[in-house]
Each structure stands twice: as structure tokens, then as C-alpha cells.
Design a protein around this motif. Sequence first.
Motif, PDB file in Angstrom:
ATOM      1  N   GLY A  81      22.764  42.754  66.911  1.00  0.00           N
ATOM      2  CA  GLY A  81      23.402  43.938  67.336  1.00  0.00           C
ATOM      3  C   GLY A  81      23.045  44.197  68.818  1.00  0.00           C
ATOM      4  O   GLY A  81      23.058  45.463  69.130  1.00  0.00           O
ATOM      5  N   VAL A  82      22.935  43.078  69.765  1.00  0.00           N
ATOM      6  CA  VAL A  82      22.645  43.492  71.185  1.00  0.00           C
ATOM      7  C   VAL A  82      23.828  42.675  71.924  1.00  0.00           C
ATOM      8  O   VAL A  82      24.512  41.603  71.420  1.00  0.00           O
ATOM      9  CB  VAL A  82      21.391  43.055  71.604  1.00  0.00           C
ATOM     10  N   GLU A 112      15.133  41.843  60.373  1.00  0.00           N
ATOM     11  CA  GLU A 112      16.284  42.086  59.600  1.00  0.00           C
ATOM     12  C   GLU A 112      16.196  42.318  58.065  1.00  0.00           C
ATOM     13  O   GLU A 112      16.647  43.163  57.406  1.00  0.00           O
ATOM     14  CB  GLU A 112      17.236  41.159  60.058  1.00  0.00           C
ATOM     15  N   ASN A 139      18.446  48.610  66.605  1.00  0.00           N
ATOM     16  CA  ASN A 139      18.704  47.281  67.112  1.00  0.00           C
ATOM     17  C   ASN A 139      17.474  46.590  66.877  1.00  0.00           C
ATOM     18  O   ASN A 139      16.474  46.990  67.154  1.00  0.00           O
ATOM     19  CB  ASN A 139      19.430  46.600  68.190  1.00  0.00           C
ATOM     20  N   SER A 140      17.361  45.065  66.377  1.00  0.00           N
ATOM     21  CA  SER A 140      16.299  44.474  66.410  1.00  0.00           C
ATOM     22  C   SER A 140      15.413  44.305  67.587  1.00  0.00           C
ATOM     23  O   SER A 140      14.100  43.970  67.509  1.00  0.00           O
ATOM     24  CB  SER A 140      16.556  43.138  65.705  1.00  0.00           C
TER      25      SER A 140
END
Length: 190
Positions: A81-82, A112, A139-140
Motif C-alpha cells: 500500500g505504498v 501483513e 501501511n506496512s
Amino acid sequence: MAIFTFLAKLGLDTTDFQAGVKRAQSAASGLGKGLNSHLGSSFRSLGANMAAAFSVAAVTGFASKVAETAGEIKDMSELLGVSTDEVQRLQIASEEAGISFSKIVGAFQKIEQKKAEALTGDEKSAGLFGLLGIDPNGNSIDSLKAAVDASEKGAKENAAAFELLGGKVVHLKRVVQELNSLPKVDLISE
């Protein structure tokens, strides 16, 4: 006994080996001179054509590898998600920190997994995020940075970060430090 004799001779007496190498070099040199004198310019032209073919193959292989890498960067950016720029910064940071990128990928897989568990009601995973002060919807990369930062607050936070990151906290601290010091990277666009 024959193996021992072979190993001893190989390790201690290389004169036969060196003589064999010289004979092979002489034979190859003679073959090359013979072909050159018989084939002349045709042989040189063939050599040039072969070199060109190998160059084309090398460039094609390189282009294929670049396309594959770009695809992997895009896939990773979607998973985390980046942006693709952030994934490239992460790759550079891991290289600068001397940590293989596969270890970083493993940490993200673990994050995740724990995010999915926390978001589907697993109390233990939700508790890890809560203790570390991390929103499992984020986001991770931000989760990674926050977990590494929180690991320095105390023993409970360190244990939670250890579990969330799959035991790679020490390695990931160096990567996060490098990541925080890197400027923007714009190598492969989204």
C-alpha cells in the motif's frame, strides 16, 4: 587409499597438472592460428557476428531482467500500500544496511499476516498492534517503522515487535535508520 593418494597428489604435486594446462593452451593456440590462416577474413567476420549476437542476447536479457524487476517493485508497492518510490527506497536502505531484501520481505509478510489476523478479530494480534501503538489499517512500512521505534521503549514493546516482525528487530533497526536518512527516489514510476 586411492582417493587419499589422489588428494595428496592434487594438493602437493601440481607439476603434472601445470604441464597438462600448458599442453592444452598450446593446442588451443595452434587450432586458433590454423583456423585463422585457413579461414582468414571469413573467420574474423564470423567472430564479429558472434560477438554482435552475444551482445544482442545480453542486452535482451538485461532488458528482460529490468522489466521483471519493475514488475516485482509494482507488485510489492500494491501489497504494502505504498508507492513504487517507497519500495525502491526500502530496497536501497536494505542494501546500505547490509541486510538482504528477502529478510525485509519476510518481515512484511509477517506484518501483513498479523494485520489480517488483527482486523478479523484475533485478540492476540490486535493486542500486539495496540501495545506498539500501531493502527493495523495503516501501511506496512509505517507499521515497520513504528514497531522498530516502539521496540526501544521497554521489554514488553520489544517482545511485541519481535513477534510482529518475525524476530528480525535488530536487522530492521539498521534498515529503518537507512530508510529515514535516504532522500526521495524516483527510479521506476508507478
